[in-house]
Design a protein around this motif. Structure first.
Motif, PDB file in Angstrom:
ATOM      1  N   TYR A  79      32.116 -39.928  -3.968  1.00 34.54           N
ATOM      2  CA  TYR A  79      31.692 -40.195  -5.342  1.00 34.54           C
ATOM      3  C   TYR A  79      30.584 -41.254  -5.360  1.00 34.54           C
ATOM      4  O   TYR A  79      29.558 -41.091  -6.024  1.00 34.54           O
ATOM      5  CB  TYR A  79      32.885 -40.655  -6.185  1.00 34.54           C
ATOM      6  CG  TYR A  79      32.504 -41.153  -7.549  1.00 34.54           C
ATOM      7  CD1 TYR A  79      32.244 -40.262  -8.574  1.00 34.54           C
ATOM      8  CD2 TYR A  79      32.368 -42.520  -7.795  1.00 34.54           C
ATOM      9  CE1 TYR A  79      31.858 -40.718  -9.825  1.00 34.54           C
ATOM     10  CE2 TYR A  79      31.987 -42.981  -9.042  1.00 34.54           C
ATOM     11  CZ  TYR A  79      31.736 -42.077 -10.047  1.00 34.54           C
ATOM     12  OH  TYR A  79      31.348 -42.523 -11.280  1.00 34.54           O
ATOM     13  N   ALA A  80      30.813 -42.343  -4.598  1.00 30.22           N
ATOM     14  CA  ALA A  80      29.826 -43.432  -4.569  1.00 30.22           C
ATOM     15  C   ALA A  80      28.481 -42.910  -4.082  1.00 30.22           C
ATOM     16  O   ALA A  80      27.423 -43.239  -4.636  1.00 30.22           O
ATOM     17  CB  ALA A  80      30.320 -44.551  -3.654  1.00 30.22           C
ATOM     18  N   GLY A  81      28.508 -42.072  -3.045  1.00 28.22           N
ATOM     19  CA  GLY A  81      27.272 -41.525  -2.499  1.00 28.22           C
ATOM     20  C   GLY A  81      26.563 -40.620  -3.498  1.00 28.22           C
ATOM     21  O   GLY A  81      25.351 -40.717  -3.704  1.00 28.22           O
ATOM     22  N   LEU A  82      27.337 -39.768  -4.149  1.00 31.66           N
ATOM     23  CA  LEU A  82      26.728 -38.844  -5.123  1.00 31.66           C
ATOM     24  C   LEU A  82      26.147 -39.614  -6.304  1.00 31.66           C
ATOM     25  O   LEU A  82      25.086 -39.286  -6.818  1.00 31.66           O
ATOM     26  CB  LEU A  82      27.777 -37.845  -5.628  1.00 31.66           C
ATOM     27  CG  LEU A  82      28.209 -36.774  -4.630  1.00 31.66           C
ATOM     28  CD1 LEU A  82      29.338 -35.934  -5.205  1.00 31.66           C
ATOM     29  CD2 LEU A  82      27.034 -35.870  -4.249  1.00 31.66           C
ATOM     30  N   LYS A  83      26.862 -40.658  -6.698  1.00 37.82           N
ATOM     31  CA  LYS A  83      26.403 -41.464  -7.831  1.00 37.82           C
ATOM     32  C   LYS A  83      25.089 -42.159  -7.475  1.00 37.82           C
ATOM     33  O   LYS A  83      24.138 -42.147  -8.254  1.00 37.82           O
ATOM     34  CB  LYS A  83      27.474 -42.499  -8.171  1.00 37.82           C
ATOM     35  CG  LYS A  83      27.274 -43.212  -9.465  1.00 37.82           C
ATOM     36  CD  LYS A  83      28.552 -43.937  -9.808  1.00 37.82           C
ATOM     37  CE  LYS A  83      28.545 -44.570 -11.178  1.00 37.82           C
ATOM     38  NZ  LYS A  83      27.472 -45.457 -11.461  1.00 37.82           N
ATOM     39  N   ALA A  84      25.052 -42.727  -6.265  1.00 36.87           N
ATOM     40  CA  ALA A  84      23.820 -43.391  -5.816  1.00 36.87           C
ATOM     41  C   ALA A  84      22.688 -42.373  -5.779  1.00 36.87           C
ATOM     42  O   ALA A  84      21.542 -42.684  -6.131  1.00 36.87           O
ATOM     43  CB  ALA A  84      24.039 -44.008  -4.438  1.00 36.87           C
ATOM     44  N   SER A  85      23.006 -41.149  -5.389  1.00 40.08           N
ATOM     45  CA  SER A  85      21.979 -40.112  -5.316  1.00 40.08           C
ATOM     46  C   SER A  85      21.442 -39.775  -6.707  1.00 40.08           C
ATOM     47  O   SER A  85      20.233 -39.659  -6.905  1.00 40.08           O
ATOM     48  CB  SER A  85      22.572 -38.875  -4.643  1.00 40.08           C
ATOM     49  OG  SER A  85      21.722 -37.775  -4.793  1.00 40.08           O
ATOM     50  N   THR A  86      22.317 -39.665  -7.700  1.00 42.00           N
ATOM     51  CA  THR A  86      21.831 -39.340  -9.054  1.00 42.00           C
ATOM     52  C   THR A  86      20.993 -40.481  -9.630  1.00 42.00           C
ATOM     53  O   THR A  86      20.135 -40.263 -10.469  1.00 42.00           O
ATOM     54  CB  THR A  86      22.979 -39.076 -10.065  1.00 42.00           C
ATOM     55  OG1 THR A  86      23.817 -40.232 -10.096  1.00 42.00           O
ATOM     56  CG2 THR A  86      23.792 -37.867  -9.711  1.00 42.00           C
TER      57      THR A  86
END
Ligand code: UDP
Ligand code: MG
Length: 342
Positions: A79-86
């Motif tokens: 989740y943290a990675g995807l959030k940083a990506s968005t």
């Protein structure tokens, strides 16, 4: 695409005690990147509270990273990675985001294939699926298979057997996934729930490059229960139905006993009517409790409003500092900010 017409791809890597694998993994993905024309990769390593030298290895690579204050689990790391990506590129995000394990069990060369499939079919996501479970303990395969069967039977979403958390997703799909605010996450279910077209590519199971799987049988069981309860309301409904059946049965029993008395003139012994009443109220209470339990369960998780992860260190630009805990913002405000992002 960026201003130069190049496709941007964010590689998200959850890492928990992967000190031995980070370098080999990174170089393998870099090779794939070099072989893909007109594509730029950005790397987001998420150190999930590792206790070995994982964070040092990640720092040495000079990539983006977030380091958690403790082990929050792979779901939180993804989740943290995807959030940083968005939130990257001033909130624009990447054209595609890829989630991949750090232990080289997910063959990096599939990233090429995934992009190809997405481009050819116009779908939003391309995910990998193991066609064999070679090298996996038998008992684990058995439970995994049974879990998928139960999930697909009782939940509204369809989960593909052998699906792993290795997939490429379009920007809009990543946004949808990040917008799901639940703290008890089950990504395989979330990916299915958000919809969008997904294509599957198959691969043979690969052994871990180094170290051991972090999943214990107990950990997997808890994860499976979370997955099931996240997406199935069946247990609650079953309790309700059970209560209903018991109540109905006791009413019928009561009527039969009454008729017996009226027609045959048989005395109703006290204990029979007592059992009828006991069953009737027992059934009603179970049915009622299940309804109340449903509301309380939902409210309980909602009111806690806990962030999904807490970062203790990160090298992302300030607006990308997810979870807010890296910034000197009072704790309460930071979780509110975290919520409002979702
Ligand atoms: N992982 C993580 N947090 C955890 C457990 C695992 O970030 O609490 C990462 C791990 O470093 C690896 C990936 O998730 O990159 C898959 O973990 P593992 O290999 O242990 O799972 P398996 O492949 O056995 O399903
Ligand atoms: Mg693994």
């Amino acid at each position: 695409m960026d201003q130069n017409g190049r496709t941007t791809i964010d590689i998200i890597v959850p890492c928990y005690n992967e000190e031995q694998n980070i370098d080999a993994f990174y170089h393998a993905v870099r090779e794939v990147e070099a072989s893909m024309e007109h594509c730029d990769f950005s790397y987001y390593f998420v150190d999930d509270g590792s206790t070995d030298g994982t964070l040092d290895r990640i720092r040495d690579l000079g990539v983006h990273y977030i380091s958690f204050s403790r082990n929050f689990g792979k779901e939180a790391a993804m989740y943290a990675g995807l959030k940083a990506s968005t939130e990257s590129r001033g909130g624009l995000g990447a054209d595609y985001s890829v989630i991949i394990d750090a232990d080289l069990q997910h063959p990096p060369q599939l990233i090429r294939e995934m992009l190809q499939v997405i481009r050819e079919t116009g779908c939003d996501s391309c995910a990998a699926r193991r066609v064999s479970r070679k090298g996996e303990p038998r008992i684990r395969s058995f439970f995994a298979r049974s879990f998928y069967r139960i999930m697909n039977r009782f939940c509204d979403i369809e989960i593909v057997d052998g699906a792993v958390d290795f997939r490429m997703m379009s920007r809009r799909m990543v946004k949808a996934v990040v917008s799901m605010p639940e703290t008890q996450r089950f990504s395989k279910g979330i990916f299915a729930w958000v919809g969008f077209d997904t294509r599957w590519i198959e691969f043979e199971n690969v052994q871990r490059a180094s170290g051991e799987s972090h999943w214990s049988m107990w950990g997997l069981t808890k994860y499976a229960i979370t997955g099931f309860l996240d997406f199935a309301e069946t247990p609650l409904k079953v309790t309700g139905v059970f209560g209903g059946i018991v109540s109905a049965g006791s009413v019928i029993y009561l009527i039969v006993e009454l008729l017996k008395t009226l027609i045959l003139g048989k005395d109703v012994p006290g204990y029979e009517s007592l059992i009828c009443l006991l069953l009737l109220f027992g059934g009603l209470i179970v049915a009622l409790l299940s309804v109340i339990g449903e509301y309380i369960g939902r409210m309980y998780m909602e009111t806690k409003n806990r962030p999904i992860f807490i970062a203790k260190e990160s090298n992302l630009p300030p607006r990308e500092n997810t979870a807010g805990t890296v910034d000197p913002i009072p704790e309460k405000e930071s979780s509110i900010e975290e919520r409002s992002h979702q």
